[in-house]
Design a protein around this motif. Structure first.
Motif, PDB file in Angstrom:
ATOM      1  N   ILE A  50       6.203  -3.470  33.015  1.00  0.00           N
ATOM      2  CA  ILE A  50       5.204  -4.393  33.562  1.00  0.00           C
ATOM      3  C   ILE A  50       3.989  -4.453  32.644  1.00  0.00           C
ATOM      4  CG2 ILE A  50       3.604  -4.789  35.477  1.00  0.00           C
ATOM      5  CD1 ILE A  50       5.815  -3.453  37.289  1.00  0.00           C
ATOM      6  N   ALA A  51       3.499  -3.304  32.212  1.00  0.00           N
ATOM      7  CA  ALA A  51       2.316  -3.272  31.347  1.00  0.00           C
ATOM      8  C   ALA A  51       2.567  -3.968  30.015  1.00  0.00           C
ATOM      9  CB  ALA A  51       1.870  -1.827  31.120  1.00  0.00           C
ATOM     10  N   LEU A  52       3.700  -3.690  29.393  1.00  0.00           N
ATOM     11  CA  LEU A  52       4.007  -4.306  28.099  1.00  0.00           C
ATOM     12  C   LEU A  52       4.201  -5.812  28.243  1.00  0.00           C
ATOM     13  CD1 LEU A  52       4.451  -3.938  25.091  1.00  0.00           C
ATOM     14  CD2 LEU A  52       6.810  -3.265  25.591  1.00  0.00           C
ATOM     15  N   GLY A  53       4.876  -6.234  29.291  1.00  0.00           N
ATOM     16  CA  GLY A  53       5.068  -7.668  29.518  1.00  0.00           C
ATOM     17  C   GLY A  53       3.762  -8.380  29.787  1.00  0.00           C
ATOM     18  N   ALA A  54       2.926  -7.812  30.649  1.00  0.00           N
ATOM     19  CA  ALA A  54       1.642  -8.437  30.984  1.00  0.00           C
ATOM     20  C   ALA A  54       0.714  -8.475  29.774  1.00  0.00           C
ATOM     21  CB  ALA A  54       0.982  -7.691  32.136  1.00  0.00           C
ATOM     22  N   ALA A  55       0.670  -7.399  29.020  1.00  0.00           N
ATOM     23  CA  ALA A  55      -0.192  -7.370  27.829  1.00  0.00           C
ATOM     24  C   ALA A  55       0.259  -8.409  26.811  1.00  0.00           C
ATOM     25  CB  ALA A  55      -0.183  -5.973  27.211  1.00  0.00           C
ATOM     26  N   THR A  56       1.559  -8.572  26.656  1.00  0.00           N
ATOM     27  CA  THR A  56       2.077  -9.568  25.718  1.00  0.00           C
ATOM     28  C   THR A  56       1.682 -10.974  26.152  1.00  0.00           C
ATOM     29  OG1 THR A  56       3.926  -8.123  25.142  1.00  0.00           O
ATOM     30  CG2 THR A  56       4.165 -10.447  24.602  1.00  0.00           C
ATOM     31  N   LEU A  57       1.811 -11.253  27.434  1.00  0.00           N
ATOM     32  CA  LEU A  57       1.430 -12.579  27.934  1.00  0.00           C
ATOM     33  C   LEU A  57      -0.066 -12.835  27.817  1.00  0.00           C
ATOM     34  CD1 LEU A  57       3.609 -12.942  31.159  1.00  0.00           C
ATOM     35  CD2 LEU A  57       3.907 -14.123  28.969  1.00  0.00           C
ATOM     36  N   ALA A  58      -0.874 -11.786  27.886  1.00  0.00           N
ATOM     37  CA  ALA A  58      -2.333 -11.934  27.889  1.00  0.00           C
ATOM     38  C   ALA A  58      -2.931 -12.054  26.492  1.00  0.00           C
ATOM     39  CB  ALA A  58      -2.971 -10.753  28.617  1.00  0.00           C
ATOM     40  N   THR A  59      -2.110 -11.929  25.451  1.00  0.00           N
ATOM     41  CA  THR A  59      -2.630 -11.944  24.090  1.00  0.00           C
ATOM     42  C   THR A  59      -2.028 -13.092  23.288  1.00  0.00           C
ATOM     43  OG1 THR A  59      -0.900 -10.445  23.331  1.00  0.00           O
ATOM     44  CG2 THR A  59      -2.968  -9.433  24.079  1.00  0.00           C
ATOM     45  N   SER A  60      -2.513 -13.222  22.081  1.00  0.00           N
ATOM     46  CA  SER A  60      -1.972 -14.228  21.169  1.00  0.00           C
ATOM     47  C   SER A  60      -2.160 -13.736  19.741  1.00  0.00           C
ATOM     48  CB  SER A  60      -2.677 -15.579  21.362  1.00  0.00           C
ATOM     49  OG  SER A  60      -4.049 -15.450  21.076  1.00  0.00           O
ATOM     50  N   GLY A  61      -1.637 -14.497  18.811  1.00  0.00           N
ATOM     51  CA  GLY A  61      -1.833 -14.203  17.392  1.00  0.00           C
ATOM     52  C   GLY A  61      -1.269 -12.856  16.979  1.00  0.00           C
TER      53      GLY A  61
END
Length: 121
Positions: A50-61
């Motif tokens: 959950i943490a890795l998925g959410a962090a990935t969605l919340a970032t860019s570049g």
């Protein structure tokens, strides 16, 4: 859907399933969910996903690329864990394949996206 978002959403969905219903989720992966530590261990896995998925969605570049790279390493480790579990006799060949297939697929998609993003930079 963009492959990175798909991987991230998949992580979150699998993580939520493991967190909410760890014994059922273990059975879906053909694992013995009867042990007393199963829910705890499943929820450890779930919170990471959950943490890795959410962090990935919340970032860019570049930050997102780094998180995808971390995800590739995690998925590769999951694949190794499946192989080691088979070699030790904890799971059979069919279960190993069921565990290994999504890990290998996620590694392939993640690596493809990392390479693609680096070639565009």
């Amino acid at each position: 859907m963009n492959p990175v978002a798909g991987l991230a959403i998949g992580r979150i969905v699998i993580g939520l399933a493991m967190f909410v219903a760890p014994r059922l989720a273990a059975r879906l992966f053909q694992l013995d969910g009867s042990g007393s530590a199963t829910p705890y261990i499943a929820r450890l896995f779930a919170s990471r996903e959950i943490a890795l998925g959410a962090a990935t969605l919340a970032t860019s570049g570049e930050t997102r690329n780094r998180l995808v790279t971390v995800g590739v390493a995690v998925d590769a480790a999951d694949g190794v864990a499946a192989i080691l579990s088979n070699k030790s006799g904890d799971v059979g060949k069919i279960v190993t394949a069921l565990l290994l297939a999504p890990a290998a697929g996620a590694v392939a998609v993640g690596l493809g996206e990392v390479v693609r993003s680096r070639s565009q930079a």
